[in-house]
Design a protein around this motif. Sequence first.
Motif, PDB file in Angstrom:
ATOM      1  N   LEU A 117       0.854  -1.177   0.000  1.00  0.00           N
ATOM      2  CA  LEU A 117       0.000   0.000   0.000  1.00  0.00           C
ATOM      3  C   LEU A 117       0.892   1.229   0.000  1.00  0.00           C
ATOM      4  N   GLY A 118       0.706   2.083  -1.006  1.00  0.00           N
ATOM      5  CA  GLY A 118       1.536   3.281  -1.104  1.00  0.00           C
ATOM      6  C   GLY A 118       0.949   4.453  -0.350  1.00  0.00           C
ATOM      7  N   GLU A 119       1.656   5.567  -0.397  1.00  0.00           N
ATOM      8  CA  GLU A 119       1.199   6.778   0.292  1.00  0.00           C
ATOM      9  C   GLU A 119      -0.151   7.249  -0.227  1.00  0.00           C
ATOM     10  N   ASP A 120      -0.475   6.881  -1.478  1.00  0.00           N
ATOM     11  CA  ASP A 120      -1.756   7.275  -2.066  1.00  0.00           C
ATOM     12  C   ASP A 120      -2.865   6.270  -1.764  1.00  0.00           C
ATOM     13  N   ASP A 133      10.026   4.488  -3.455  1.00  0.00           N
ATOM     14  CA  ASP A 133       9.689   5.898  -3.209  1.00  0.00           C
ATOM     15  C   ASP A 133       8.365   6.100  -2.480  1.00  0.00           C
ATOM     16  N   TYR A 134       7.445   5.159  -2.621  1.00  0.00           N
ATOM     17  CA  TYR A 134       6.092   5.404  -2.131  1.00  0.00           C
ATOM     18  C   TYR A 134       5.603   4.420  -1.063  1.00  0.00           C
ATOM     19  N   TYR A 135       6.371   3.371  -0.813  1.00  0.00           N
ATOM     20  CA  TYR A 135       5.938   2.398   0.200  1.00  0.00           C
ATOM     21  C   TYR A 135       5.978   2.994   1.605  1.00  0.00           C
ATOM     22  N   ILE A 136       4.988   2.620   2.419  1.00  0.00           N
ATOM     23  CA  ILE A 136       5.014   2.920   3.850  1.00  0.00           C
ATOM     24  C   ILE A 136       4.641   1.651   4.612  1.00  0.00           C
ATOM     25  N   LEU A 137       5.304   1.417   5.733  1.00  0.00           N
ATOM     26  CA  LEU A 137       5.043   0.228   6.548  1.00  0.00           C
ATOM     27  C   LEU A 137       3.697   0.378   7.250  1.00  0.00           C
ATOM     28  N   GLN A 138       2.811  -0.591   7.043  1.00  0.00           N
ATOM     29  CA  GLN A 138       1.476  -0.539   7.634  1.00  0.00           C
ATOM     30  C   GLN A 138       1.489  -0.982   9.102  1.00  0.00           C
ATOM     31  N   THR A 139       0.476  -0.566   9.824  1.00  0.00           N
ATOM     32  CA  THR A 139       0.234  -1.093  11.156  1.00  0.00           C
ATOM     33  C   THR A 139      -0.426  -2.466  11.015  1.00  0.00           C
ATOM     34  N   PRO A 248       9.418  -2.340  14.530  1.00  0.00           N
ATOM     35  CA  PRO A 248       9.751  -0.998  14.013  1.00  0.00           C
ATOM     36  C   PRO A 248       8.636  -0.004  14.303  1.00  0.00           C
ATOM     37  N   LYS A 249       8.918   1.234  14.017  1.00  0.00           N
ATOM     38  CA  LYS A 249       7.889   2.274  14.060  1.00  0.00           C
ATOM     39  C   LYS A 249       7.057   2.149  12.790  1.00  0.00           C
ATOM     40  N   TYR A 250       5.744   2.174  12.923  1.00  0.00           N
ATOM     41  CA  TYR A 250       4.882   2.028  11.761  1.00  0.00           C
ATOM     42  C   TYR A 250       4.795   3.343  10.990  1.00  0.00           C
ATOM     43  N   GLY A 251       4.507   3.227   9.675  1.00  0.00           N
ATOM     44  CA  GLY A 251       4.409   4.401   8.827  1.00  0.00           C
ATOM     45  C   GLY A 251       5.733   4.857   8.253  1.00  0.00           C
ATOM     46  N   SER A 253       9.307   4.662   5.836  1.00  0.00           N
ATOM     47  CA  SER A 253       9.600   4.436   4.420  1.00  0.00           C
ATOM     48  C   SER A 253      10.504   3.219   4.239  1.00  0.00           C
ATOM     49  N   VAL A 254      10.805   2.892   2.975  1.00  0.00           N
ATOM     50  CA  VAL A 254      11.707   1.783   2.668  1.00  0.00           C
ATOM     51  C   VAL A 254      13.084   2.012   3.296  1.00  0.00           C
ATOM     52  N   LYS A 255      13.655   3.189   3.083  1.00  0.00           N
ATOM     53  CA  LYS A 255      14.989   3.475   3.619  1.00  0.00           C
ATOM     54  C   LYS A 255      14.999   3.409   5.139  1.00  0.00           C
ATOM     55  N   GLU A 256      13.940   3.911   5.740  1.00  0.00           N
ATOM     56  CA  GLU A 256      13.865   3.897   7.205  1.00  0.00           C
ATOM     57  C   GLU A 256      13.727   2.467   7.724  1.00  0.00           C
ATOM     58  N   PHE A 257      13.024   1.618   6.977  1.00  0.00           N
ATOM     59  CA  PHE A 257      12.887   0.217   7.412  1.00  0.00           C
ATOM     60  C   PHE A 257      14.230  -0.513   7.301  1.00  0.00           C
ATOM     61  N   TYR A 258      14.937  -0.308   6.187  1.00  0.00           N
ATOM     62  CA  TYR A 258      16.275  -0.904   6.039  1.00  0.00           C
ATOM     63  C   TYR A 258      17.166  -0.482   7.209  1.00  0.00           C
ATOM     64  N   LYS A 259      17.142   0.796   7.518  1.00  0.00           N
ATOM     65  CA  LYS A 259      17.990   1.322   8.587  1.00  0.00           C
ATOM     66  C   LYS A 259      17.618   0.713   9.927  1.00  0.00           C
TER      67      LYS A 259
END
Length: 272
Positions: A117-120, A133-139, A248-251, A253-259
């Motif tokens: 699910l993307g930001e849109d 660019d558009y992925y966000i981690l869901q709850t 992790p913290k939900y919401g 991005s991809v880069k933040e999840f990798y980190k």
Amino acid sequence: MQKLFEDFLYKKINPKELVSKLIKAKKYVCYTDTQSFEFNLLINDIQDIIDNRNKKDVYEDILIVFYQYLDIKKNRKNKTIFSLKILEKPVYKSGIKIYYNEKDIMCFMSSINYGWLGEDNFKRNLVDNFFSDYYILQTPRQVAKNKIGVCWDQVELERYYFNNTEYKIKTYFLCHYDNEKCPTHTFLVYEKNSCFYWFEHSWEKYRGIHKYSCLKDLLIDVRNKFIETELNNTYESNNLMLYEYEKPKYGISVKEFYKHCANGKNINVDSL
């Protein structure tokens, strides 16, 4: 039953009361806490039906969603028989908390499709060029409601459910850093009776619950399957990393999840 829905439609009872009365009317024994994740999802879906249907359609639609949440449909001589789905038999701790088992959890996960699910809020069934660019981690709630998630999302829903068990769990992030796609897989492991289990839903080829005598054998097996299936046996061993990571913290991005995962515990499988 019709009188029950008439009372509901004319605001004499609320959705939560309706579900409780439905369970009682159908003579089910419902072991699900009315404050639970599943119960509240059911209430939310019923409210969605109320908000988006004509009154003449509400009765049938509510019954349909009720059965989907609470019952398994079994065909027997062209008749549909309903039996309780959410919990087989819970174990209470301190008289208040319900515990699931691994089979319950796999059943809960069966409605989740692979995708993201993307930001849109647009659902995509493939990890495409827009993903990074558009992925966000869901709850966990979003995954259950949207019925879609990549392994990153699905592990968080599994984590939620396994936190309502008595099993010790660990979650792992497997990644091959190739400066291009950087393929990854996340998965959950739980310990039971001195054995270790790989609980896998998102990776369809290996979907199921896999038992191992030790954690090392489990991690080596998952790693080897990842190398064979996702990397086609072509990889740089120094670029293949395995991390144990916490929630992790939900919401993010991809880069933040990798980190987040890379800040976890680096696992050298061969030295275990």
